[in-house]
Design a protein around this motif. Structure first.
Motif, PDB file in Angstrom:
ATOM      1  N   ALA A 114       0.841  -1.204   0.000  1.00  0.00           N
ATOM      2  CA  ALA A 114       0.000   0.000   0.000  1.00  0.00           C
ATOM      3  C   ALA A 114       0.875   1.253   0.000  1.00  0.00           C
ATOM      4  O   ALA A 114       0.639   2.191  -0.783  1.00  0.00           O
ATOM      5  CB  ALA A 114      -0.933  -0.008   1.213  1.00  0.00           C
ATOM      6  N   GLN A 115       1.880   1.263   0.843  1.00  0.00           N
ATOM      7  CA  GLN A 115       2.756   2.447   0.907  1.00  0.00           C
ATOM      8  C   GLN A 115       3.489   2.640  -0.423  1.00  0.00           C
ATOM      9  O   GLN A 115       3.630   3.750  -0.928  1.00  0.00           O
ATOM     10  CB  GLN A 115       3.754   2.280   2.052  1.00  0.00           C
ATOM     11  N   LYS A 118       1.094   3.763  -3.262  1.00  0.00           N
ATOM     12  CA  LYS A 118       0.687   5.150  -3.025  1.00  0.00           C
ATOM     13  C   LYS A 118       1.799   6.099  -3.480  1.00  0.00           C
ATOM     14  O   LYS A 118       1.547   7.109  -4.138  1.00  0.00           O
ATOM     15  CB  LYS A 118       0.386   5.369  -1.540  1.00  0.00           C
ATOM     16  N   ALA A 122      -0.790   5.521  -7.067  1.00  0.00           N
ATOM     17  CA  ALA A 122      -2.090   4.839  -7.013  1.00  0.00           C
ATOM     18  C   ALA A 122      -3.020   5.595  -6.076  1.00  0.00           C
ATOM     19  O   ALA A 122      -2.578   6.172  -5.086  1.00  0.00           O
ATOM     20  CB  ALA A 122      -1.922   3.396  -6.554  1.00  0.00           C
ATOM     21  N   LYS A 123      -4.316   5.576  -6.399  1.00  0.00           N
ATOM     22  CA  LYS A 123      -5.303   6.309  -5.594  1.00  0.00           C
ATOM     23  C   LYS A 123      -6.123   5.374  -4.721  1.00  0.00           C
ATOM     24  O   LYS A 123      -6.781   5.815  -3.778  1.00  0.00           O
ATOM     25  CB  LYS A 123      -6.255   7.091  -6.526  1.00  0.00           C
ATOM     26  N   LEU A 124      -6.177   4.087  -5.110  1.00  0.00           N
ATOM     27  CA  LEU A 124      -6.924   3.118  -4.301  1.00  0.00           C
ATOM     28  C   LEU A 124      -6.090   1.853  -4.152  1.00  0.00           C
ATOM     29  O   LEU A 124      -5.293   1.520  -5.037  1.00  0.00           O
ATOM     30  CB  LEU A 124      -8.261   2.764  -4.953  1.00  0.00           C
ATOM     31  N   LEU A 125      -6.360   1.143  -3.051  1.00  0.00           N
ATOM     32  CA  LEU A 125      -5.646  -0.115  -2.781  1.00  0.00           C
ATOM     33  C   LEU A 125      -6.589  -1.292  -2.998  1.00  0.00           C
ATOM     34  O   LEU A 125      -7.703  -1.295  -2.485  1.00  0.00           O
ATOM     35  CB  LEU A 125      -5.188  -0.119  -1.319  1.00  0.00           C
ATOM     36  N   LYS A 154      -5.313   0.731   5.055  1.00  0.00           N
ATOM     37  CA  LYS A 154      -6.050   1.966   4.763  1.00  0.00           C
ATOM     38  C   LYS A 154      -5.745   3.025   5.831  1.00  0.00           C
ATOM     39  O   LYS A 154      -5.519   4.194   5.511  1.00  0.00           O
ATOM     40  CB  LYS A 154      -7.544   1.644   4.744  1.00  0.00           C
ATOM     41  N   THR A 157      -2.136   4.355   5.274  1.00  0.00           N
ATOM     42  CA  THR A 157      -1.839   5.117   4.056  1.00  0.00           C
ATOM     43  C   THR A 157      -2.919   6.112   3.661  1.00  0.00           C
ATOM     44  O   THR A 157      -2.676   7.000   2.844  1.00  0.00           O
ATOM     45  CB  THR A 157      -1.691   4.157   2.855  1.00  0.00           C
ATOM     46  N   LEU A 159      -5.348   5.299   1.827  1.00  0.00           N
ATOM     47  CA  LEU A 159      -5.931   4.853   0.546  1.00  0.00           C
ATOM     48  C   LEU A 159      -7.257   4.131   0.789  1.00  0.00           C
ATOM     49  O   LEU A 159      -7.315   3.196   1.595  1.00  0.00           O
ATOM     50  CB  LEU A 159      -4.992   3.878  -0.173  1.00  0.00           C
ATOM     51  N   ASP A 319       6.052   1.344 -10.627  1.00  0.00           N
ATOM     52  CA  ASP A 319       6.468   2.741 -10.588  1.00  0.00           C
ATOM     53  C   ASP A 319       6.863   3.213 -11.991  1.00  0.00           C
ATOM     54  O   ASP A 319       6.507   4.313 -12.419  1.00  0.00           O
ATOM     55  CB  ASP A 319       7.645   2.902  -9.625  1.00  0.00           C
TER      56      ASP A 319
END
Lengths: 334, 334, 334, 334
Positions: A114-115, A118, A122-125, A154, A157, A159, A319
């Motif tokens: 997630a980290q 982000k 990314a905007k959502l996990l 969540k 992060t 997200l 990335d």
């Protein structure tokens, strides 16, 4: 709806049919040609069984003029819908990337990914806690524990989270899930669609393995008919005879769906191709085709992933593709 | 399972992979050729992710040697299974015809059809009370009332009844139903499969619209893994590019399934073709191909049927095809 | 090639098979496991009938380790091939757009379109003089007259020309054609492939309507086996169950083909989608996916086009998409 | 042909379209509804480009009322055609079995098989001299020598012979061949179809791997348009996502084709299934479905066959299935 009668139909047969049609509360307009008779059916024809009509002795052919979907139809709702996903908008010019592992495996794994995603934009996990697997002997997910770990990621992060629901009896434990995914295999699980149609959760509805775009829209219509209009459609590859890729990504569905419906369309190249080396070019292609978002599998350690590791990008690969995708988005927006 | 390594794999890479595989509790046999190295994996390989393995840099290809299904596999159960359907056996030389309307509509309709199909030789009565329809605006069935009417037809005629279950929460009201049908759209609704796997009801499992025979067997395996081995498989047509028929009836699946599994195979030509005029020849062909049974839609008044009338035979047409089918069965049995 | 024998194979049966295989001039390496025996076949296995081998009583399964194509295989030719098209290079970083009408109709039409697409940046002119039409009653092309008109457009604009050859007996009149197109319906017309394999013309080989990528490469191999290695592959949509688009554009074939072969890959979104409004987004997506070129239908008067007007862009639409595509190409090149 | 205009079409736009349609020599009947306008097109509409019409701004949808095929259409020729195959009739109640090896290999092989299949009841001998193979490196047939051997087998047994033509330039050496087969891969090789349409040879036209029944009929129409009406259609399996069988045998095409056309329909279960153990049940099913004939591969030594041995029956297996098939034919004829 238009019904064409065969040349040798008698007036009595014709009138009998018209009487039957009027009994179903549609008006019938007759156009008598010298070769064939055309019946134009006006009114609410959604209840007419088109295949039954076609099977009648005197009927040559039947054609539906209007689409059978209403609430998701762009005709009756010309502006793009913008769908809220736990604070992140998708649709109507708002593009978002959903990333994460196929399955949630551990706290370290999900928080770490997630980290990382982000940081890459990314905007959502995403992360699966309930996994639809072809074999009953395969890993089925961590269930409630998986959802708890997602919530933790969540919290850490910020997200919003996306996870698949397979059984409506589990709805309660999805409270903290921002976007409920309905998987390809459940696209025509109509009882599940009806049930989530009575909630106010945002739904990511995946196209079934061998479903047409009209069927996808009719499934969205099932959810919307219950009152829930927070729907994002997702193309994830269809089943064809080609075996080199797991499925065939149907990117032309993006402009088609944008024409037919006001709902946003997200593309999942990971499940479609099944091979991580094909994912980057399909991410770029989906962005160029006008998708409203991308859903990609990312795993910090694909070789040890409990599920679908073959199609996951590493954080570094993700990335890299995010940077290239950003340039494509700029190019098509100009 | 066999894994072929690429020619330029180093010994270190190879040993690293073997170590990882052994960590998953399989034994690895190495066969070193001059061009490539072959790893033979022995033991319980059902948990190995074949796609992940294939995606590794050093791996050329992977091949599963044994089928991933066990309980339904004929190798481990060479005799045909004979499945009890409320007193009527299907499989292992016992052939049975299941007939009835697509939907239960009224007492008169269902009792009348039941009496009629029984007189023509049908052994089980089918009728839908819960209908999976593509559109939320189409008739969805009479639900509990429909099941009650089916029970009444059973009481009057003595025919065991077959009806589709779409939502496990409805299981209680299916108590009097002898054979629970799992429809094509739910063939990979794994949560439903798991739940009915914990019952002792006889299950008629329909092949999904675009599912392979191996996936069909894996879905049977889901049910059997829960303890319920009373399963009948049903071919009902698959989705192809051909549009003249609703679906394409895959009759060669009958000998294939008889080779792979001990479970009986029933053929439904009504849904496959979608046109009543094509049903009789497909009934005869299915009988000749060695099917263990046939499921056919029969309606006393197809033109007024609330659902799928186009594909229903009239009782007279059904009676005629039953007589012809009986002769074909005699011919192939000799 | 790897052959796995069934557990109960006797030594005599095994030796009999090995003897037969060695008679076909391959070496056989035996790896005896405790459950099954693996035969590794080394040498030129291209002549072994894999299906026959699989059908033998004692054989469990067979797997080809190496691809059956050689000359087009990237393994034996790691650098991209750059194909000369009448002075315009395609492949290896050289991107080119081929544009023009479906059919050549008149001098004014073809010269006018040629000038227009050249001004917008097209590098080659396409135009059909021999048209493969499903119906014998449809317009079949201007034949030799059409080719003469194409030559004239070439003289006026300097654009090299691309046109479809359907019958090898017409080869002589294609002398001035720079790139000979082999259409989707002739992709497995092996006699035609062999014949053009003995020429030195540049060939644009379109993927068949329902052919796999491996079959496409085997058809390229037919041409190359004759000595002609000037081949460009073309994806133009495959046949699936989806009916909204004419065919389904398989864009993931671009990275797959780039992995398997050194030949360039061009994408034709006009035939794939069949609707001009879907063409622009698929042009952008193909460019983003890494295609080596695009082939697009452009017509100055689509409504009066004698063939396939529905999928043609107007010159203004083409000019617009060319500008947007240029930006996408820049974005993915960076 | 029926064209439905969109609700907001102006009178001027409508009149412009009608003018254009009338320019193509069809009469236009207008039916003005309150929602939409229906144009009924009467006359010879075979030249109208339906996709172009559909793409116009003001057009909602277009539907062809009459089939685009004429000469093979049962409507204009209600009685079954009986096709002469070197003295053996097929169609209109005349059933015949065509049997023989995939490829002609030697005098002993082809004469031996011919004698054997004749003794079992086959009426025609098949054997390939020109073989369409996916790989240029596979055995391509004995060509003229193979045809000479077939002629010899014909002389010895009196069986008329069936063999595939792949290149019209070889027509001369097919003089003694009674039935020319056009293979699946050449079903839309329109130049070949036109050329054989100008001969008076009997043609066995195989359905393409991924062609619809309408396309098959349009290809028959190509041959008939040239004057040659001696055509037998052949179903040989279509390409689907299922991989267990080589192709999927579409047996429901038998009643469909009998409805649409007067031409006879033969079924080839050998190529469709690709596995000899599946062939017998598909022979029985095809006979039960109402096929006018069967084409089966038989080889005296399948394990040494140069091509497609995996799907060939041995003479003993063939003899057995012929006896069982005879009983099925009797059963369905009664």
């Amino acid at each position: 709806m238009i019904t064409v009668l065969k040349p040798n139909t008698t007036d009595e047969q014709r009138d009998h049919l018209i009487h039957w049609l009027e009994g179903q509360k549609v008006q019938v307009h007759i156009s008598q040609g010298d070769q064939y008779t055309i019946l134009g059916l006006v009114g609410d024809t959604t209840h007419i069984d088109i295949e039954l009509l076609e099977s009648l002795e005197i009927v040559q052919s039947v054609k539906r003029v209007s689409e059978p979907f209403k609430k998701c139809n762009r005709k009756f709702h010309p502006e793009d819908s913008v769908i809220d996903c736990g604070g992140v908008p998708i649709g109507g010019g708002h593009f978002a990337v959903i990333a994460g592992p196929c399955s949630v495996e551990s706290r370290d794994q999900i928080v770490g990914i997630a980290q990382s995603v982000k940081a890459s934009g990314a905007k959502l996990l995403r992360g699966g806690a309930f996994k639809p697997r072809t074999s009953p002997y395969d890993f089925q997910g961590l269930h409630a524990d998986g959802l708890a770990l997602l919530s933790e990621a969540k919290k850490v992060t910020g997200l919003p989270i996306v996870s698949e629901l397979m059984d409506i009896r589990d709805l309660d434990i999805f409270e903290d899930v921002d976007v409920i995914q309905i998987g390809a295999r459940n696209m025509q699980n109509f009882e599940l669609l009806k049930s989530i149609g009575r909630t106010n959760k945002t739904i990511l509805l995946k196209r079934g393995l061998a479903n047409t775009l009209k069927e996808l829209l009719m499934s969205a219509e099932y959810i919307m008919a219950g009152g829930n209009e927070n729907i994002i459609l997702c193309e994830r590859g269809i089943r064809t005879y080609e075996t080199y890729t797991r499925n065939t990504l149907d990117l032309s569905c993006v402009p088609v769906l944008h024409e037919l419906t006001h709902l946003p369309v997200v593309v999942d190249p990971s499940h479609a191709t099944g091979h991580s080396n094909l994912v980057p070019s399909m991410v770029l292609a989906a962005a160029a085709a006008g998708a409203d978002g991308i859903m990609v599998e990312v795993h910090n350690d694909p070789i040890h992933a409990l599920c679908d590791g073959a199609q996951s990008l590493t954080p570094a690969q993700f990335d890299d593709v995010m940077k290239r995708m950003e340039k494509v988005l700029e190019a098509v927006r100009q």
